[in-house]
Write an enzyme that holds these catalytic residues in place. Sequence first.
Site, mmCIF file in Angstrom:
data_model
loop_
_atom_site.group_PDB
_atom_site.id
_atom_site.type_symbol
_atom_site.label_atom_id
_atom_site.label_comp_id
_atom_site.label_asym_id
_atom_site.label_seq_id
_atom_site.Cartn_x
_atom_site.Cartn_y
_atom_site.Cartn_z
ATOM 1 N N HIS A 189 0.840 -1.208 0.000
ATOM 2 C CA HIS A 189 0.000 0.000 0.000
ATOM 3 C C HIS A 189 0.870 1.251 0.000
ATOM 4 O O HIS A 189 0.536 2.264 -0.592
ATOM 5 C CB HIS A 189 -0.907 0.003 1.224
ATOM 6 C CG HIS A 189 -1.900 -1.106 1.227
ATOM 7 N ND1 HIS A 189 -2.939 -1.170 0.332
ATOM 8 C CD2 HIS A 189 -2.003 -2.220 1.981
ATOM 9 C CE1 HIS A 189 -3.639 -2.257 0.557
ATOM 10 N NE2 HIS A 189 -3.092 -2.911 1.551
ATOM 11 N N ARG A 296 -13.304 -0.757 -18.242
ATOM 12 C CA ARG A 296 -13.221 -2.224 -18.240
ATOM 13 C C ARG A 296 -14.218 -2.779 -17.225
ATOM 14 O O ARG A 296 -13.854 -3.049 -16.075
ATOM 15 C CB ARG A 296 -11.800 -2.678 -17.899
ATOM 16 C CG ARG A 296 -10.734 -2.180 -18.870
ATOM 17 C CD ARG A 296 -9.366 -2.721 -18.458
ATOM 18 N NE ARG A 296 -8.319 -2.301 -19.369
ATOM 19 C CZ ARG A 296 -7.549 -1.231 -19.190
ATOM 20 N NH1 ARG A 296 -7.745 -0.455 -18.129
ATOM 21 N NH2 ARG A 296 -6.604 -0.932 -20.056
ATOM 22 N N ARG A 332 -17.060 -0.903 -21.886
ATOM 23 C CA ARG A 332 -16.901 -2.172 -22.601
ATOM 24 C C ARG A 332 -17.671 -3.232 -21.829
ATOM 25 O O ARG A 332 -17.496 -3.369 -20.618
ATOM 26 C CB ARG A 332 -15.424 -2.567 -22.687
ATOM 27 C CG ARG A 332 -15.226 -3.931 -23.360
ATOM 28 C CD ARG A 332 -13.761 -4.246 -23.589
ATOM 29 N NE ARG A 332 -13.056 -4.530 -22.341
ATOM 30 C CZ ARG A 332 -11.732 -4.668 -22.266
ATOM 31 N NH1 ARG A 332 -10.980 -4.522 -23.342
ATOM 32 N NH2 ARG A 332 -11.153 -4.943 -21.114
ATOM 33 N N GLU A 430 -10.491 -6.228 -32.432
ATOM 34 C CA GLU A 430 -9.329 -6.853 -31.796
ATOM 35 C C GLU A 430 -9.070 -8.265 -32.319
ATOM 36 O O GLU A 430 -8.147 -8.942 -31.874
ATOM 37 C CB GLU A 430 -9.499 -6.868 -30.269
ATOM 38 C CG GLU A 430 -10.780 -7.482 -29.792
ATOM 39 C CD GLU A 430 -11.002 -7.291 -28.294
ATOM 40 O OE1 GLU A 430 -10.031 -7.030 -27.566
ATOM 41 O OE2 GLU A 430 -12.162 -7.417 -27.856
ATOM 42 N N ASN A 453 -3.828 -4.793 -28.123
ATOM 43 C CA ASN A 453 -3.154 -5.885 -27.390
ATOM 44 C C ASN A 453 -3.541 -7.243 -27.983
ATOM 45 O O ASN A 453 -2.676 -8.042 -28.357
ATOM 46 C CB ASN A 453 -3.518 -5.860 -25.899
ATOM 47 C CG ASN A 453 -3.217 -4.525 -25.253
ATOM 48 O OD1 ASN A 453 -2.786 -3.582 -25.903
ATOM 49 N ND2 ASN A 453 -3.430 -4.436 -23.965
ATOM 50 N N ASP A 454 -4.858 -7.492 -28.051
ATOM 51 C CA ASP A 454 -5.304 -8.775 -28.603
ATOM 52 C C ASP A 454 -5.099 -8.841 -30.109
ATOM 53 O O ASP A 454 -4.744 -9.889 -30.651
ATOM 54 C CB ASP A 454 -6.779 -9.033 -28.261
ATOM 55 C CG ASP A 454 -6.919 -9.792 -26.940
ATOM 56 O OD1 ASP A 454 -6.001 -10.561 -26.603
ATOM 57 O OD2 ASP A 454 -7.932 -9.612 -26.251
ATOM 58 N N ARG A 464 0.802 -13.105 -25.668
ATOM 59 C CA ARG A 464 1.462 -11.923 -25.089
ATOM 60 C C ARG A 464 1.809 -12.109 -23.616
ATOM 61 O O ARG A 464 2.515 -11.301 -23.040
ATOM 62 C CB ARG A 464 0.615 -10.668 -25.299
ATOM 63 C CG ARG A 464 -0.772 -10.703 -24.703
ATOM 64 C CD ARG A 464 -1.601 -9.523 -25.214
ATOM 65 N NE ARG A 464 -2.995 -9.585 -24.851
ATOM 66 C CZ ARG A 464 -3.541 -8.896 -23.853
ATOM 67 N NH1 ARG A 464 -2.794 -8.122 -23.107
ATOM 68 N NH2 ARG A 464 -4.829 -8.993 -23.592
ATOM 69 N N CYS A 501 -7.762 1.911 -28.148
ATOM 70 C CA CYS A 501 -7.772 1.882 -26.675
ATOM 71 C C CYS A 501 -6.758 0.896 -26.112
ATOM 72 O O CYS A 501 -6.650 0.750 -24.902
ATOM 73 C CB CYS A 501 -9.170 1.565 -26.141
ATOM 74 S SG CYS A 501 -9.740 -0.098 -26.562
#
Length: 553
Positions: A189, A296, A332, A430, A453-454, A464, A501
């Site tokens: 933390h 997300r 999303r 994607e 990314n995908d 990945r 994105c």
Amino acid sequence: MMKTYKGKSVFNGIAIGKICVYKKDEQQVKRSKIMDVEGEIQRFHKARETAIEQLQGLYEKALTEVGEANAAIFEIHQMMLEDEDYLESIENIIRTQEVNAEYAVAATSDNFSAMFAAMDDDYMRERAADVKDISERVLAALKGEDKSKILTEEPVIIVADDLAPSQTVQLDKDKVLSFVTVHGSVNSHTAILARTMSIPALIGTDLPLDDTIDGKMAVVDGNQGCIYVEPDEETMKLMEGKLAEEKEKRELLLTLKGKESVTLDNQKVLTYANIGNSRDLAMVLQNDAEGIGLFRSEFIYLESDTYPTEEEQFKIYKTVAETMAGKRVIIRTLDIGADKQADYFQLAKEENPAMGLRAIRICLTRPEIFKTQLRAIFRASAYGRLAVMYPMITSVAEVRRIKEIVEEVKRELQQENLAFGEIEQGIMIETPAAAIISDLLAKEVDFFSIGTNDLTQYLLAIDRQNEELDSFYDAHHTAVLRMIYQTVQNAHKENIWCGICGELGGDTELTRLFLAMGVDELSVSPGKVLPLRKIIRETRVEEDREKLLQTFL
């Protein structure tokens, strides 16, 4: 003579100043026999209530300074002081051994922290430090002391064995240039708070916590992960130069707040932020994002032990819509599966989860889950400018089926007299399939958002998550860039907008290329919004559009 100590950086930046070695007051606890057992238990509970009040004060202070997500540790500490196992252990030691509350608290602290420290789970191991922290606070209250604060007259570099979150949040930010600890972890933390407070910080630094360094001049280099004690003239000059550069950059970025993300030749690009939950909103507003390009929503599911209800989701989406005050928020829909699993979904184990039952495929095979989420999103749309996008699309048929379900949801809400607003509907591009038929998909939706990314993973046939394939993974691969360009062109032919994105959206090496491609929106982590805006505002697209496209594509 200059000495250099290496550590692990938890926040970049340069700090120059004197070292203040912070030594925690070790609570000296003596075991003593007591006559009034019940009175001693009452004394313990009074101290515990004092500790809870102090923690509430710290929570409120942290809330204003570092946001809800980072203040949450003090709520956790309050809950730990209500934990039945912890309380029963202390009471039991007082009763059975007829000893003072201080001894019972210290013994329980040692037992519980040792138990947590021995666990396999990283998160649970972190709780060992929390048990010690709350116990120290109760011990201080039993002695009638307030928990020690770190006080200095001039701004200093705090050096300590470790710092508890309660100590970190009590730092007077004007008086602390940096902190360096011998122990601690990147996910503690304290480290998270340090990043939020933007204080250069190192952990795991093998420093002597004594007079050999206390009061000495030092430089913390968070970029390289080291601290120079009594730096020589050359090092000092170099670091002062870097510090001046950083200050100049920060001031420059602050001048971009409130400015539009528009190029020198008037091409407007929306700079949006990606978030995982409503607790990230403070960072979005602080960094002046023009909207949220990716909420997300799966984190609502991942943080729950069972399917989140319509009402629970509605409250979260409503908070985000209201907070963003008319700026576009793109939610999303559920993207569970592959690397993001929630046990209660009871998904069968798959040989290749990245290509399995995930995202929109779960929504279309379990429409009751999908409809619950859509109802919550549409109801929240009455409170702001919400848009929705669907992940892992591969065909026109999928989009048309989604639109049918959406119409069912709207009809149900109308019948129930529940208000909802106009919602833009878009899809994630994607999968290679979606990119290749983007000309057909563009006729069905209001916008595209490219999940790089995908898309990269599927295009290059490289997992990945597999570190052994890092040398083969090329996010700038011509195939990836061509597919992005093709998708943008197909979107514009049908007069819809197209954004990015995924991680590439924040890759500043490609920003000018994306501008040349005509990308309409870049959605990135909140901290990247202003650096991105700076590049956009300094670029003249028309001058080098052809050259850029030819070089990369």
